[in-house]
Design a protein around this motif. Structure first.
Motif, PDB file in Angstrom:
ATOM      1  N   SER A   2      42.414  36.496  33.411  1.00 26.30           N
ATOM      2  CA  SER A   2      41.943  35.116  33.352  1.00 26.30           C
ATOM      3  C   SER A   2      42.728  34.257  34.334  1.00 26.30           C
ATOM      4  O   SER A   2      43.937  34.434  34.499  1.00 26.30           O
ATOM      5  N   ARG A   3      42.018  33.341  34.973  1.00 21.89           N
ATOM      6  CA  ARG A   3      42.639  32.441  35.939  1.00 21.89           C
ATOM      7  C   ARG A   3      42.433  30.999  35.487  1.00 21.89           C
ATOM      8  O   ARG A   3      41.354  30.630  35.038  1.00 21.89           O
ATOM      9  N   ARG A   4      43.449  30.201  35.652  1.00 20.87           N
ATOM     10  CA  ARG A   4      43.355  28.784  35.297  1.00 20.87           C
ATOM     11  C   ARG A   4      44.105  27.972  36.341  1.00 20.87           C
ATOM     12  O   ARG A   4      45.236  28.306  36.703  1.00 20.87           O
ATOM     13  N   VAL A   5      43.472  26.921  36.835  1.00 17.60           N
ATOM     14  CA  VAL A   5      44.074  26.061  37.845  1.00 17.60           C
ATOM     15  C   VAL A   5      44.240  24.667  37.256  1.00 17.60           C
ATOM     16  O   VAL A   5      43.294  24.106  36.678  1.00 17.60           O
ATOM     17  N   ILE A  64      48.194  27.660  39.852  1.00 16.63           N
ATOM     18  CA  ILE A  64      47.278  28.652  39.319  1.00 16.63           C
ATOM     19  C   ILE A  64      48.038  29.598  38.397  1.00 16.63           C
ATOM     20  O   ILE A  64      49.157  30.017  38.699  1.00 16.63           O
ATOM     21  N   TYR A  65      47.407  29.877  37.254  1.00 18.98           N
ATOM     22  CA  TYR A  65      47.974  30.794  36.274  1.00 18.98           C
ATOM     23  C   TYR A  65      47.070  32.012  36.137  1.00 18.98           C
ATOM     24  O   TYR A  65      45.837  31.885  36.138  1.00 18.98           O
ATOM     25  N   CYS A  66      47.674  33.176  35.995  1.00 14.41           N
ATOM     26  CA  CYS A  66      46.941  34.407  35.703  1.00 14.41           C
ATOM     27  C   CYS A  66      47.413  34.922  34.349  1.00 14.41           C
ATOM     28  O   CYS A  66      48.604  35.231  34.201  1.00 14.41           O
ATOM     29  N   ASP A  67      46.482  34.970  33.417  1.00 13.93           N
ATOM     30  CA  ASP A  67      46.836  35.381  32.055  1.00 13.93           C
ATOM     31  C   ASP A  67      48.021  34.581  31.532  1.00 13.93           C
ATOM     32  O   ASP A  67      48.912  35.107  30.853  1.00 13.93           O
ATOM     33  N   PHE A 109      51.233  38.884  42.830  1.00 14.18           N
ATOM     34  CA  PHE A 109      49.854  38.460  42.590  1.00 14.18           C
ATOM     35  C   PHE A 109      49.032  38.397  43.878  1.00 14.18           C
ATOM     36  O   PHE A 109      47.861  37.987  43.846  1.00 14.18           O
ATOM     37  N   LEU A 114      43.794  34.877  44.981  1.00 16.87           N
ATOM     38  CA  LEU A 114      44.302  33.643  44.384  1.00 16.87           C
ATOM     39  C   LEU A 114      44.499  32.539  45.420  1.00 16.87           C
ATOM     40  O   LEU A 114      44.329  31.352  45.117  1.00 16.87           O
TER      41      LEU A 114
END
Length: 210
Positions: A2-5, A64-67, A109, A114
């Motif tokens: 999952s990615r979240r910005v 940006i976050y991954c998991d 990453f 990304l």
């Protein structure tokens, strides 16, 4: 994965990589940067710069976050807020553009797209704010073994930036923000407009006997 910005704020600065937290290459004039590095005040200076730009202009970075793990960041601001930009041989930045100063993805990453996601997030934010284009100074000879505060020119070109002022080491590149919107988003926006323009009648049909 999952990615979240999210936007960079004073509350999440600690989620930046150590390199991004301490790099003030863009934020300070060269002589002030040297002083900050000598006396160990780079993190304080970075926080002060982010605070000032947030107050006077608005959002100036994306995380940006991954998991749930911080994986990278990008910073951008008006050229007037970036002292180092005037020192480049390919300056000045175009008056209708915002300068993307740096983009950093942690080594573990990299290779997963990304960096492209961060550029698109920057483009979305600036498009909403009425900015026409984003420009960046690229590095034609980056050192892969050493972290840099200047984005590799090859990466910028791979995500759609075009060279507007060439240089053997420090070209200036430009991304028209309209071109940064993906095809998928264009289609979704068009479908939404179409849906909103359609009026569905709920009246009972009438039939005339033959």
């Amino acid at each position: 994965m999952s990615r979240r910005v999210v936007g960079v704020t004073l509350d999440n600065l600690e989620h930046l990589s150590k390199h991004s937290r301490t790099c003030v290459f863009w934020e300070l004039a060269p002589h002030l940067r040297e002083q900050a590095e000598e006396y160990g005040d780079t993190e304080f200076e970075k926080e002060a710069w982010v605070s000032s730009v947030l107050l006077e202009w608005g959002s100036c970075g994306r995380l940006i976050y991954c998991d749930g793990i911080p994986a990278g960041s990008a910073f951008y601001a008006p050229p007037a807020a970036v002292p180092r930009s005037a020192a480049f041989p390919t300056s000045p930045v175009s008056p209708d553009a915002v300068l993307m100063t740096s983009l950093d993805v942690l080594p573990e990453f990299r290779g997963g797209g990304l960096g492209r996601v961060l550029v698109q997030a920057v483009a979305k934010d600036l498009t909403r704010r009425g900015v026409k284009a984003v420009e960046a100074f690229g590095d034609m000879r980056p050192d892969d073994d050493e972290p840099s505060c200047v984005t590799p020119a090859e990466f910028l070109q791979s995500v759609g930036f075009k060279t507007v002022r060439p240089h053997p080491r420090w070209p200036r590149l430009r991304l028209e923000l309209r071109s940064a919107i993906t095809w998928k988003e264009d289609v979704e926006a068009a479908l939404e407009r179409l849906f909103n323009s359609v009026t569905v009648s709920t009246a009972e049909p009438s039939f005339r006997p033959v």
